[in-house]
Design a protein around this motif. Structure first.
Motif, PDB file in Angstrom:
ATOM      1  N   TYR A 288     -15.737   2.781  -0.861  1.00 35.85           N
ATOM      2  CA  TYR A 288     -14.669   1.924  -1.695  1.00 35.85           C
ATOM      3  C   TYR A 288     -13.319   2.128  -1.046  1.00 35.85           C
ATOM      4  CZ  TYR A 288     -18.376   1.244  -4.911  1.00 35.85           C
ATOM      5  OH  TYR A 288     -19.463   0.999  -5.550  1.00 35.85           O
ATOM      6  N   TYR A 289     -12.725   1.059  -0.386  1.00 32.04           N
ATOM      7  CA  TYR A 289     -11.213   1.251   0.170  1.00 32.04           C
ATOM      8  C   TYR A 289     -10.423  -0.087   0.091  1.00 32.04           C
ATOM      9  CZ  TYR A 289     -13.006  -1.169   4.319  1.00 32.04           C
ATOM     10  OH  TYR A 289     -13.329  -2.240   5.175  1.00 32.04           O
ATOM     11  N   GLN A 290      -9.083   0.106   0.284  1.00 28.59           N
ATOM     12  CA  GLN A 290      -8.195  -1.009   0.214  1.00 28.59           C
ATOM     13  C   GLN A 290      -7.995  -1.288   1.482  1.00 28.59           C
ATOM     14  OE1 GLN A 290      -4.189   0.308  -0.711  1.00 28.59           O
ATOM     15  NE2 GLN A 290      -3.335  -1.782  -0.433  1.00 28.59           N
ATOM     16  N   ARG A 291      -8.327  -2.889   1.779  1.00 30.13           N
ATOM     17  CA  ARG A 291      -8.037  -3.533   3.005  1.00 30.13           C
ATOM     18  C   ARG A 291      -6.418  -3.521   3.431  1.00 30.13           C
ATOM     19  NH1 ARG A 291      -7.052  -8.858   4.818  1.00 30.13           N
ATOM     20  NH2 ARG A 291      -7.204  -9.647   2.737  1.00 30.13           N
ATOM     21  N   ARG A 292      -6.031  -3.147   4.622  1.00 33.49           N
ATOM     22  CA  ARG A 292      -4.835  -3.104   5.247  1.00 33.49           C
ATOM     23  C   ARG A 292      -3.772  -4.360   4.905  1.00 33.49           C
ATOM     24  NH1 ARG A 292      -1.392  -0.529   8.554  1.00 33.49           N
ATOM     25  NH2 ARG A 292      -0.175  -1.881  10.173  1.00 33.49           N
TER      26      ARG A 292
ATOM     27  N   ILE B  61     -12.364  -3.399  -1.290  1.00 32.64           N
ATOM     28  CA  ILE B  61     -13.803  -3.673  -0.564  1.00 32.64           C
ATOM     29  C   ILE B  61     -14.768  -2.508  -0.703  1.00 32.64           C
ATOM     30  CG2 ILE B  61     -14.589  -3.736   2.132  1.00 32.64           C
ATOM     31  CD1 ILE B  61     -12.152  -5.102   3.035  1.00 32.64           C
ATOM     32  N   ARG B  62     -16.042  -3.137  -1.046  1.00 35.60           N
ATOM     33  CA  ARG B  62     -17.103  -1.944  -1.085  1.00 35.60           C
ATOM     34  C   ARG B  62     -17.837  -2.433   0.084  1.00 35.60           C
ATOM     35  NH1 ARG B  62     -22.600  -2.019  -3.463  1.00 35.60           N
ATOM     36  NH2 ARG B  62     -22.291  -4.227  -4.169  1.00 35.60           N
ATOM     37  N   TYR B  63     -18.091  -1.254   0.800  1.00 35.43           N
ATOM     38  CA  TYR B  63     -18.694  -1.166   2.167  1.00 35.43           C
ATOM     39  C   TYR B  63     -19.989  -0.447   2.110  1.00 35.43           C
ATOM     40  CZ  TYR B  63     -19.948  -0.334   7.053  1.00 35.43           C
ATOM     41  OH  TYR B  63     -20.182  -0.302   8.293  1.00 35.43           O
ATOM     42  N   ASP B  64     -21.259  -1.190   1.986  1.00 37.58           N
ATOM     43  CA  ASP B  64     -22.431  -0.515   1.839  1.00 37.58           C
ATOM     44  C   ASP B  64     -22.773   0.309   3.279  1.00 37.58           C
ATOM     45  OD1 ASP B  64     -25.056  -0.395   0.459  1.00 37.58           O
ATOM     46  OD2 ASP B  64     -25.824  -1.146   2.346  1.00 37.58           O
TER      47      ASP B  64
ATOM     48  N   TRP C 200       5.193  10.935  -1.230  1.00 34.27           N
ATOM     49  CA  TRP C 200       5.188  11.164   0.405  1.00 34.27           C
ATOM     50  C   TRP C 200       4.907   9.936   1.128  1.00 34.27           C
ATOM     51  CZ3 TRP C 200       1.187  10.189   3.935  1.00 34.27           C
ATOM     52  CH2 TRP C 200       0.101   9.772   3.514  1.00 34.27           C
ATOM     53  N   GLY C 201       4.824   8.798   0.467  1.00 37.39           N
ATOM     54  CA  GLY C 201       4.770   7.494   1.486  1.00 37.39           C
ATOM     55  C   GLY C 201       3.446   7.122   1.820  1.00 37.39           C
ATOM     56  N   GLY C 202       3.159   6.863   2.964  1.00 39.63           N
ATOM     57  CA  GLY C 202       2.055   6.403   3.528  1.00 39.63           C
ATOM     58  C   GLY C 202       1.335   5.299   2.964  1.00 39.63           C
ATOM     59  N   TYR C 203       1.891   4.357   2.579  1.00 41.02           N
ATOM     60  CA  TYR C 203       1.431   2.907   1.824  1.00 41.02           C
ATOM     61  C   TYR C 203       0.194   3.689   0.842  1.00 41.02           C
ATOM     62  CZ  TYR C 203       3.962   1.216   5.849  1.00 41.02           C
ATOM     63  OH  TYR C 203       4.694   0.852   7.033  1.00 41.02           O
ATOM     64  N   THR C 204       0.604   4.526   0.273  1.00 41.23           N
ATOM     65  CA  THR C 204      -0.595   5.160  -1.058  1.00 41.23           C
ATOM     66  C   THR C 204      -0.088   4.108  -2.229  1.00 41.23           C
ATOM     67  OG1 THR C 204       1.135   6.630  -1.427  1.00 41.23           O
ATOM     68  CG2 THR C 204      -0.754   7.024  -0.002  1.00 41.23           C
ATOM     69  N   ASP C 205      -0.309   2.945  -2.130  1.00 40.81           N
ATOM     70  CA  ASP C 205      -0.086   2.099  -3.388  1.00 40.81           C
ATOM     71  C   ASP C 205      -1.447   2.147  -4.274  1.00 40.81           C
ATOM     72  OD1 ASP C 205       2.635   0.432  -2.814  1.00 40.81           O
ATOM     73  OD2 ASP C 205       1.516   0.789  -1.075  1.00 40.81           O
ATOM     74  N   ILE C 206      -2.514   2.053  -3.604  1.00 43.80           N
ATOM     75  CA  ILE C 206      -3.646   1.980  -4.291  1.00 43.80           C
ATOM     76  C   ILE C 206      -4.624   3.177  -4.109  1.00 43.80           C
ATOM     77  CG2 ILE C 206      -5.675   0.632  -4.856  1.00 43.80           C
ATOM     78  CD1 ILE C 206      -4.305  -1.882  -4.288  1.00 43.80           C
TER      79      ILE C 206
END
Length: 482
Positions: A310-314, A320-323, A348-354
């Motif tokens: 499970y990850y956030q698309r850029r 997204i759920r990637y099997d 710390w930043g890094g676009y860590t919104d989700i």
């Protein structure tokens, strides 16, 4: 006298006849001097071969010269234009290459500028946190001194051990084995720095046999303490300065429960997922599987659960759920109103919104929205469809937390990502919808912690600290930490 009169008459007659055939002109020449011109018609020739005046002939000569010069210049321009086009055609690839290099350098400098700006913002926020913490410590009253218990006093006399049939009020300090067989005791932080008498009392209490499985650490509870960091591997290059590593607590075929996965998140093209057969292979750096994700990854908020990544698309709020088995996208869904790409990141930043995570109660998302005004929002997600099942809004600002993780439905936030000795400073319980300040010691060994997640498979905390893959043992208890 008589002879002069006829002569004058002849002269007058001749003068009158000459006036019909001759002309006298007077005028200034080119130098400005007066000049007389006398013309007499030719008695023989009717016309002259050249009818133009000298000035007209000179003008014609000048015009001819100008025509020659114009024709030469026109021909020279055409030749010069042709030569310039030839030179331009030869120089075009070199100019394009120089332009590409300049654009690339500009993009690199822009990226470095953004990175430095994020670091500056993080430092400013950290300074503000340290200022507030200093004020809080100054205003907090000193704790009362507890009288020392003589070492000779027995445990039963001190009231710490009851007769048979009773339960000890200090049972939460007794030795309890965890799932990994670790039999070290749960220690009260107040006893670790006390007087020698208290240290001796602690040793006596830990000698009491542990109770049976009715209070095993395998169940859910409140976070009591976090152990020292254990380093498993250091990244090989700059792409591994920030990253995320994880295990699937409910792994499915074709990958076993010992499989470890890793994502390096530095760069604009983050899509490689590395798999290792076990922790030993991870430490050696020998991946057994490398998957190329179909969508780019944003930051360090990915997690694994039931055979899916499970990850956030850029640059989006899309989850997204990637099997892993089919190596394809099984589901995608926008997280409603969630900030993304630097709107509400960790400090710390890094676009860590989700930030996605998994615990004993399922799949979670930690983020914020404009409606919440930057406060942390916790949502429990359906692991199959990614639909939001329920949400909670906390009272802590997301950009004031260095990172967060969820254990047993309880959110914990980290105070600093750079301080080597910091604390877990806040806890929010989704069961009671209540939050409170805590002070659980936590160590950033390498001084730049960009990822902290609870790993249900090993019941540990996993972190990524400045190129280093690190884990922490944890202790859970039935009572809340004070």
């Amino acid at each position: 006298m008589f002879l002069l009169l006829p002569l004058c008459l002849c002269v007058l007659l001749l003068r009158a006849d000459a006036q019909d055939q001759a002309s006298l002109w007077r005028g200034n020449d080119r130098s400005g001097r007066c000049q007389y011109t006398f013309t007499v018609p030719s008695p023989v020739e009717a016309s002259c071969p050249q009818t133009g005046a000298p000035e007209l002939e000179s003008l014609k000569a000048r015009l001819n010269l100008l025509e020659v010069l114009v024709s030469r210049l026109s021909g020279g321009d055409i030749q010069a234009s042709g030569s310039q086009q030839g030179v331009g055609a030869r120089a075009q690839p070199e100019l394009q290459e120089a332009l590409n290099r300049a654009v690339g350098e500009r993009n690199l400098l822009q990226g470095e500028k953004e990175h430095l700006e994020r670091q500056l913002e993080g430092l400013q926020r950290r300074m503000e946190e340290m200022r507030r913490e200093t004020e809080r410590l100054r205003n907090r009253p000193c704790p009362p001194q507890t009288p020392m218990v003589p070492p000779s006093t027995s445990l039963q006399d001190r009231g710490l051990i009851r007769p048979a049939g009773g339960s000890s009020p200090m049972s939460h300090l007794m030795t309890r084995p965890n799932r990994q067989g670790d039999s070290s005791s749960l220690r009260d932080s107040a006893w670790q720095y006390g007087a020698p008498g208290f240290q001796e009392l602690k040793a006596e209490v830990t000698e009491v046999p542990a109770p049976d499985g009715s209070e095993d650490n395998a169940g859910c509870g409140y976070l009591i303490s976090v152990g020292e960091p254990v380093t498993h591997r250091k990244a090989d290059n700059i792409a591994g300065k920030y990253g995320v590593w994880m295990q699937d607590p409910e792994a499915v075929s074709p990958y076993g429960p010992n499989m470890v996965w890793r994502l390096d998140t530095v760069g604009t093209e983050v899509r490689q997922l590395f798999g290792y057969e076990d922790m030993e292979q991870l430490s050696k750096g020998f991946p057994s599987k490398v998957l190329l994700l179909p969508e780019l990854v944003e930051s360090t908020g990915a997690t694994l659960y039931r055979g899916s990544l499970y990850y956030q698309r850029r640059r989006s709020r899309t989850l997204i759920r990637y099997d892993l088995a089919s190596e394809s996208i099984a589901a995608r869904r926008d997280l409603p109103h969630a900030g993304f790409h630097g709107q509400f990141p960790y400090s710390w930043g890094g676009y860590t919104d989700i930030d996605l995570s998994v615990d004993e109660k399922g799949l979670w998302a930690v983020y914020s929205t404009s409606k919440a005004k930057g406060a942390i929002v916790i949502s429990q997600l359906d692991p199959h469809s990614l639909e939001v099942k329920k949400s909670w809004e906390t009272n802590i600002r997301k950009n004031s937390a260095a990172n967060s993780f969820i254990i047993c439905g309880k959110l914990y936030t980290l105070a600093s990502y750079t301080a080597h000795d910091t604390i877990i400073n806040y806890m929010y319980d989704t069961e009671t919808s209540q939050g409170k300040a805590v002070a659980i010691p936590f160590r950033n060994k390498y001084g730049y912690n960009s990822m902290v997640d609870y790993n249900l498979a090993q019941r540990k905390l996993f972190s990524w600290d400045n190129f280093h893959i690190v884990s922490y043992n944890i202790r859970l208890g039935r009572q809340q930490a004070n």
